[in-house]
Structure formats: C-alpha cells, structure tokens
Design a protein around this motif. Structure first.
Motif, mmCIF file in Angstrom:
data_model
loop_
_atom_site.group_PDB
_atom_site.id
_atom_site.type_symbol
_atom_site.label_atom_id
_atom_site.label_comp_id
_atom_site.label_asym_id
_atom_site.label_seq_id
_atom_site.Cartn_x
_atom_site.Cartn_y
_atom_site.Cartn_z
ATOM 1 N N GLU A 187 0.857 -1.139 0.044
ATOM 2 C CA GLU A 187 0.053 0.009 -0.169
ATOM 3 C C GLU A 187 0.837 1.290 -0.089
ATOM 4 O O GLU A 187 0.653 2.264 -0.605
ATOM 5 N N GLN A 188 2.056 1.456 0.570
ATOM 6 C CA GLN A 188 2.740 2.234 0.594
ATOM 7 C C GLN A 188 3.693 2.558 -0.739
ATOM 8 O O GLN A 188 3.739 3.714 -0.934
ATOM 9 N N MET A 189 3.673 1.520 -1.631
ATOM 10 C CA MET A 189 4.177 1.859 -2.901
ATOM 11 C C MET A 189 2.817 1.901 -3.862
ATOM 12 O O MET A 189 3.243 1.919 -5.104
ATOM 13 N N ALA A 190 1.932 1.872 -3.437
ATOM 14 C CA ALA A 190 0.503 1.906 -4.081
ATOM 15 C C ALA A 190 -0.057 1.052 -5.120
ATOM 16 O O ALA A 190 -0.381 1.100 -6.180
ATOM 17 N N LEU A 191 0.905 -0.225 -4.644
ATOM 18 C CA LEU A 191 0.684 -1.526 -5.531
ATOM 19 C C LEU A 191 -0.451 -2.341 -5.014
ATOM 20 O O LEU A 191 -1.061 -3.242 -5.515
ATOM 21 N N ALA A 192 -0.974 -2.039 -3.675
ATOM 22 C CA ALA A 192 -2.134 -3.064 -3.124
ATOM 23 C C ALA A 192 -3.489 -2.839 -3.818
ATOM 24 O O ALA A 192 -3.738 -1.742 -4.407
ATOM 25 N N VAL A 193 -4.421 -3.878 -3.798
ATOM 26 C CA VAL A 193 -5.705 -3.540 -4.494
ATOM 27 C C VAL A 193 -6.636 -2.526 -3.506
ATOM 28 O O VAL A 193 -6.464 -2.589 -2.264
ATOM 29 N N LYS A 194 -7.295 -1.574 -4.360
ATOM 30 C CA LYS A 194 -8.022 -0.779 -3.711
ATOM 31 C C LYS A 194 -9.454 -1.337 -4.144
ATOM 32 O O LYS A 194 -9.763 -1.432 -5.269
ATOM 33 N N ASP A 195 -10.341 -1.698 -3.126
ATOM 34 C CA ASP A 195 -11.849 -2.087 -3.450
ATOM 35 C C ASP A 195 -12.391 -0.863 -4.293
ATOM 36 O O ASP A 195 -12.450 0.164 -3.787
#
Length: 183
Positions: free
Chosen positions: A57-65
C-alpha cells in the motif's frame, strides 16, 4: 622508514622523582581491506518474501476495493479520514479499508483535550483535534489518507482549521493512484 619501530625516551619530574617513559611509535601503511567472501549463508534468496503488511500500500500497488459507483463515500482507499462536528463535540477517525472499526481516533470527548479547550465545539477545538490526530498518525506510520468532506460543510472555518492542522502535522490528505504492474 615504514615498518620500523622508533623508541623515544622522555623524562619528567613527578613528586621529586625522575621517571623515564619509553614511547613507541609505529609507522606503517594502512591495512588493506579484506575482500568480501561469498559464503552460502550470506546470499540473498531469489524467493525473498517481504512480510511488511503495509509495504504494497505504501508503494501504491495494493488492491483498492472499488465498491459500487453509487455508494458514497467511495470505497477506493487505503485509509480514510472521517471528520464530524456535533453541537457539543468534534471527532476525527481514521479507518482502514479492511475494517469498519477506526484505526485511530481523536475527539474533544477525551479529557486531556477537553481540559485544555475553552469550548469543545469551536474552531480552536477543530484545530486541536487536527494537531493531535496528525501526531498520532505520524506515530502509527500513516502519512497519507483520503479525506472527502461533505461538500456543503467544506467551507466552514472549523473544517479549514482541521485540514490545515493535519497538513502542518505532515499528513497528506490524498492517496496516490493505484499503479497497475503488468505481469
């Protein structure tokens, strides 16, 4: 010359007695640095797994619902800031995308804040809640979050004071767009 030991003698008077001190001075070259050895224990594993749960999430790669387009507020966030004012108190809460329970919160209902303020619902209270929540977010390592205020309350002095206090505390009130990495 290099590598030879030189002896020097000094005499000094201490409490009426003469003492002889021999000083040694070694003139030598700088020791060469040893070459790094490649031992099998020190190799980096090609299948390294990062166990930091917030790394993606800090690298903006995690999935956002994404949620539904008709729902408000939008569900596309890692952390969401909710700010509310009532007639008597000011409350701010930070929610994670995976939990309906707030991760961090701050309110003028807390005694430590309430005893320092002349009123628990004024503009100064909004600013104090923003400062305290920004400090708590910094301690928790949350520096970016989504803050979507209700459009008709955006221009009030209390909301502006809260936003400014959060920004001065080092919190960015927007998140980066999700990056899509091709596989």
């Amino acid at each position: 010359s290099v590598g030879k030991v030189c002896l020097q003698q000094f005499r000094y008077l201490l409490l009426g007695k003469t003492h002889t001190v021999i000083l040694t001075r070694c003139l030598s070259q700088v020791a060469p640095r040893p070459e790094p050895s490649a031992e099998p224990n020190e190799d980096v594993s090609p299948t390294f797994v990062n166990r930091n749960p917030r790394n993606l999430e800090q690298m903006a790669l995690a999935v956002k619902d994404r949620g539904w387009k008709t729902t408000w507020p939008h569900q596309q966030f890692y952390h969401r800031l909710m700010f509310s004012r009532s007639q008597h108190h000011v409350t701010a809460e930070v929610f994670s995308r995976s939990s309906p329970i707030p991760v961090l919160s701050c309110s003028t209902k807390e005694w430590a804040l309430k005893k320092e303020l002349p009123s628990t619902s004024c503009v100064a209270a909004c600013q104090a809640v923003g400062e305290v929540l920004a400090h708590r977010c910094q301690q928790a390592g949350i520096t970016r979050m989504v803050y979507r205020e209700i459009p008709w309350t955006y221009r009030s002095d209390g909301v502006q004071a809260f936003r400014n206090a959060m920004k001065q505390g080092g919190i960015l009130l927007s998140e980066p767009r999700r990056k899509y990495v091709g596989t």
